[in-house]
Design a protein around this motif. Structure first.
Motif, PDB file in Angstrom:
ATOM      1  N   ALA A  46       7.752   5.730  -7.764  1.00  0.00           N
ATOM      2  CA  ALA A  46       8.944   4.894  -7.893  1.00  0.00           C
ATOM      3  C   ALA A  46       8.675   3.656  -8.754  1.00  0.00           C
ATOM      4  CB  ALA A  46       9.439   4.470  -6.513  1.00  0.00           C
ATOM      5  N   GLY A  47       7.425   3.502  -9.177  1.00  0.00           N
ATOM      6  CA  GLY A  47       7.092   2.382 -10.042  1.00  0.00           C
ATOM      7  C   GLY A  47       6.989   1.040  -9.337  1.00  0.00           C
ATOM      8  N   LEU A  48       6.768   1.072  -8.033  1.00  0.00           N
ATOM      9  CA  LEU A  48       6.683  -0.177  -7.280  1.00  0.00           C
ATOM     10  C   LEU A  48       5.240  -0.645  -7.110  1.00  0.00           C
ATOM     11  CD1 LEU A  48       9.373   0.686  -4.590  1.00  0.00           C
ATOM     12  CD2 LEU A  48       9.661  -0.624  -6.686  1.00  0.00           C
ATOM     13  N   VAL A  49       4.320   0.304  -7.210  1.00  0.00           N
ATOM     14  CA  VAL A  49       2.902  -0.041  -7.207  1.00  0.00           C
ATOM     15  C   VAL A  49       2.206   0.719  -8.334  1.00  0.00           C
ATOM     16  CG1 VAL A  49       2.871  -0.406  -4.701  1.00  0.00           C
ATOM     17  CG2 VAL A  49       2.190   1.806  -5.632  1.00  0.00           C
ATOM     18  N   ARG A  50       0.997   0.301  -8.611  1.00  0.00           N
ATOM     19  CA  ARG A  50       0.206   0.886  -9.687  1.00  0.00           C
ATOM     20  C   ARG A  50      -1.194   1.051  -9.093  1.00  0.00           C
ATOM     21  NH1 ARG A  50      -0.204  -3.671 -12.543  1.00  0.00           N
ATOM     22  NH2 ARG A  50       1.974  -3.474 -13.171  1.00  0.00           N
ATOM     23  N   SER A  51      -1.873   2.143  -9.453  1.00  0.00           N
ATOM     24  CA  SER A  51      -3.194   2.351  -8.853  1.00  0.00           C
ATOM     25  C   SER A  51      -4.264   2.571  -9.904  1.00  0.00           C
ATOM     26  CB  SER A  51      -3.162   3.566  -7.927  1.00  0.00           C
ATOM     27  OG  SER A  51      -3.114   4.756  -8.683  1.00  0.00           O
ATOM     28  N   LYS A  52      -5.488   2.267  -9.513  1.00  0.00           N
ATOM     29  CA  LYS A  52      -6.618   2.669 -10.367  1.00  0.00           C
ATOM     30  C   LYS A  52      -7.818   3.002  -9.498  1.00  0.00           C
ATOM     31  CE  LYS A  52      -7.501  -2.173 -11.379  1.00  0.00           C
ATOM     32  NZ  LYS A  52      -7.036  -3.195 -12.309  1.00  0.00           N
ATOM     33  N   TRP A  53      -8.580   3.995  -9.996  1.00  0.00           N
ATOM     34  CA  TRP A  53      -9.739   4.464  -9.257  1.00  0.00           C
ATOM     35  C   TRP A  53     -10.944   3.592  -9.549  1.00  0.00           C
ATOM     36  CZ3 TRP A  53      -9.732   8.090  -5.559  1.00  0.00           C
ATOM     37  CH2 TRP A  53      -8.647   8.961  -5.497  1.00  0.00           C
ATOM     38  N   SER A  54     -11.789   3.483  -8.534  1.00  0.00           N
ATOM     39  CA  SER A  54     -13.069   2.807  -8.743  1.00  0.00           C
ATOM     40  C   SER A  54     -14.068   3.418  -7.769  1.00  0.00           C
ATOM     41  CB  SER A  54     -12.933   1.305  -8.486  1.00  0.00           C
ATOM     42  OG  SER A  54     -12.542   1.089  -7.153  1.00  0.00           O
ATOM     43  N   THR A  55     -15.324   3.081  -7.937  1.00  0.00           N
ATOM     44  CA  THR A  55     -16.321   3.590  -7.003  1.00  0.00           C
ATOM     45  C   THR A  55     -17.106   2.418  -6.438  1.00  0.00           C
ATOM     46  OG1 THR A  55     -16.536   5.656  -8.228  1.00  0.00           O
ATOM     47  CG2 THR A  55     -18.278   5.112  -6.693  1.00  0.00           C
ATOM     48  N   VAL A  56     -17.087   2.305  -5.123  1.00  0.00           N
ATOM     49  CA  VAL A  56     -17.799   1.216  -4.462  1.00  0.00           C
ATOM     50  C   VAL A  56     -18.832   1.821  -3.526  1.00  0.00           C
ATOM     51  CG1 VAL A  56     -17.587  -0.752  -2.920  1.00  0.00           C
ATOM     52  CG2 VAL A  56     -15.787  -0.291  -4.600  1.00  0.00           C
ATOM     53  N   SER A  57     -20.086   1.558  -3.822  1.00  0.00           N
ATOM     54  CA  SER A  57     -21.218   2.107  -3.056  1.00  0.00           C
ATOM     55  C   SER A  57     -21.019   3.598  -2.778  1.00  0.00           C
ATOM     56  CB  SER A  57     -21.439   1.330  -1.761  1.00  0.00           C
ATOM     57  OG  SER A  57     -20.378   1.487  -0.869  1.00  0.00           O
ATOM     58  N   GLY A  58     -20.845   4.328  -3.874  1.00  0.00           N
ATOM     59  CA  GLY A  58     -20.771   5.790  -3.780  1.00  0.00           C
ATOM     60  C   GLY A  58     -19.447   6.353  -3.322  1.00  0.00           C
ATOM     61  N   ARG A  59     -18.591   5.487  -2.754  1.00  0.00           N
ATOM     62  CA  ARG A  59     -17.303   5.990  -2.267  1.00  0.00           C
ATOM     63  C   ARG A  59     -16.205   5.695  -3.267  1.00  0.00           C
ATOM     64  NH1 ARG A  59     -19.107   3.639   2.608  1.00  0.00           N
ATOM     65  NH2 ARG A  59     -19.765   5.223   4.111  1.00  0.00           N
ATOM     66  N   ARG A  60     -15.438   6.712  -3.587  1.00  0.00           N
ATOM     67  CA  ARG A  60     -14.374   6.493  -4.545  1.00  0.00           C
ATOM     68  C   ARG A  60     -13.170   5.853  -3.842  1.00  0.00           C
ATOM     69  NH1 ARG A  60     -11.087  11.473  -5.452  1.00  0.00           N
ATOM     70  NH2 ARG A  60     -10.826  12.219  -3.337  1.00  0.00           N
ATOM     71  N   ARG A  61     -12.608   4.914  -4.528  1.00  0.00           N
ATOM     72  CA  ARG A  61     -11.471   4.169  -3.984  1.00  0.00           C
ATOM     73  C   ARG A  61     -10.320   4.186  -4.967  1.00  0.00           C
ATOM     74  NH1 ARG A  61     -13.744  -1.582  -1.802  1.00  0.00           N
ATOM     75  NH2 ARG A  61     -14.676  -0.804   0.125  1.00  0.00           N
ATOM     76  N   ARG A  62      -9.127   4.189  -4.391  1.00  0.00           N
ATOM     77  CA  ARG A  62      -7.952   4.065  -5.234  1.00  0.00           C
ATOM     78  C   ARG A  62      -7.268   2.767  -4.836  1.00  0.00           C
ATOM     79  NH1 ARG A  62      -3.941   9.116  -6.111  1.00  0.00           N
ATOM     80  NH2 ARG A  62      -2.293   8.114  -7.315  1.00  0.00           N
ATOM     81  N   THR A  63      -7.335   1.824  -5.715  1.00  0.00           N
ATOM     82  CA  THR A  63      -6.810   0.507  -5.377  1.00  0.00           C
ATOM     83  C   THR A  63      -5.392   0.329  -5.921  1.00  0.00           C
ATOM     84  OG1 THR A  63      -9.041  -0.420  -5.401  1.00  0.00           O
ATOM     85  CG2 THR A  63      -7.211  -1.966  -5.571  1.00  0.00           C
ATOM     86  N   TYR A  64      -4.542  -0.133  -5.061  1.00  0.00           N
ATOM     87  CA  TYR A  64      -3.128  -0.300  -5.419  1.00  0.00           C
ATOM     88  C   TYR A  64      -2.788  -1.766  -5.605  1.00  0.00           C
ATOM     89  CZ  TYR A  64      -2.442   4.556  -3.987  1.00  0.00           C
ATOM     90  OH  TYR A  64      -2.511   5.924  -3.888  1.00  0.00           O
ATOM     91  N   GLU A  65      -1.896  -2.006  -6.565  1.00  0.00           N
ATOM     92  CA  GLU A  65      -1.367  -3.364  -6.690  1.00  0.00           C
ATOM     93  C   GLU A  65       0.127  -3.297  -6.985  1.00  0.00           C
ATOM     94  OE1 GLU A  65      -2.829  -5.620 -10.011  1.00  0.00           O
ATOM     95  OE2 GLU A  65      -2.944  -3.868 -11.308  1.00  0.00           O
ATOM     96  N   LEU A  66       0.823  -4.362  -6.656  1.00  0.00           N
ATOM     97  CA  LEU A  66       2.257  -4.410  -6.893  1.00  0.00           C
ATOM     98  C   LEU A  66       2.574  -4.505  -8.378  1.00  0.00           C
ATOM     99  CD1 LEU A  66       3.593  -6.921  -4.187  1.00  0.00           C
ATOM    100  CD2 LEU A  66       3.663  -4.423  -4.141  1.00  0.00           C
TER     101      LEU A  66
END
Lengths: 112, 112
Positions: free
Chosen positions: A57-77
């Motif tokens: 819906a275009g209300l948040v945006r995400s990007k992948w990253s890796t923190v201590s071996g674990r992949r994360r998808r971080t969202y921001e408004l």
DNA sequence: CCTAACATGTAGAATGGCTAGCTATGCACG
DNA sequence: CGTGCATAGCTAGCCATTCTACATGTTAGG
């Protein structure tokens, strides 16, 4: 206490949790649990699909990253997300006032 | 303003509207509209099935009557209904406090 | 006579959250 | 070492509930 239904207010809650700072899904669940004093313990099957919906819906945006071996998808408004959050706050006020009024058995006139 | 979703709180609202006095379906819709300052304008397709559900659940009881040629089905709370209403009020308090807290962006500690 | 308000109802679509299941890593503990 | 827990992400399909749209009939008023 059994799981309270967040029915219809999930989006507002998720958007609000992302307002102060970007977070990844798991951290959002924790933030919501903490911020609701454990009233809401959202299952992953609720949160992740909801985040995808918000992104579509275009209300948040995400990007992948890796923190201590674990992949994360971080969202921001996004800007649209922020705008939407403002609207949601407004309609929550109206909604909760209306329900409170009705549940208090008010004779139609209280809390105008 | 577009129709606000009553999501998940319909039952509480209906039970509350019947607390002061028994009412028939149509009158309930008007009471809710008035008590919410027109925020909620429930369609008949929402109210009638919900009342039937509440009756099946033993929370309300109905009886037919005829007033000036028009047939009415008047609903009143059962004891179980009254008890349920008390519970619903309690959980609404918790729910609304939690959502308000989250939407206000509270740093987990406000309104305990 | 015809329309609006009164009064009740159902069928089916749409929504949306939950259950239950899956994969995978890092770390602490016995 | 290996077992289990916390961390981290995901999906399919169920289920409950609400809304849309339609159907039916009466009374009052212009």
């Amino acid at each position: 206490m059994h799981a309270e239904a967040v029915k219809g207010h999930l989006d507002s809650i998720l958007l609000a949790s992302l307002e102060p700072q970007p977070l990844h899904g798991y951290a959002i669940m924790e933030a919501v649990r903490a911020g609701s004093h454990a009233s809401f313990d959202l299952p992953t099957g609720t949160v992740y699909p909801a985040l995808h919906r918000l992104e579509r819906a275009g209300l948040v945006r995400s990007k992948w990253s890796t923190v201590s071996g674990r992949r994360r998808r971080t969202y921001e408004l996004t800007d649209r997300g922020r705008r939407r959050l403002r609207e949601e706050r407004q309609s929550w006020k109206l909604f909760s006032r209306a329900v409170s009024n009705l549940l208090s058995g008010a004779p139609a006139g209280a809390t105008p």
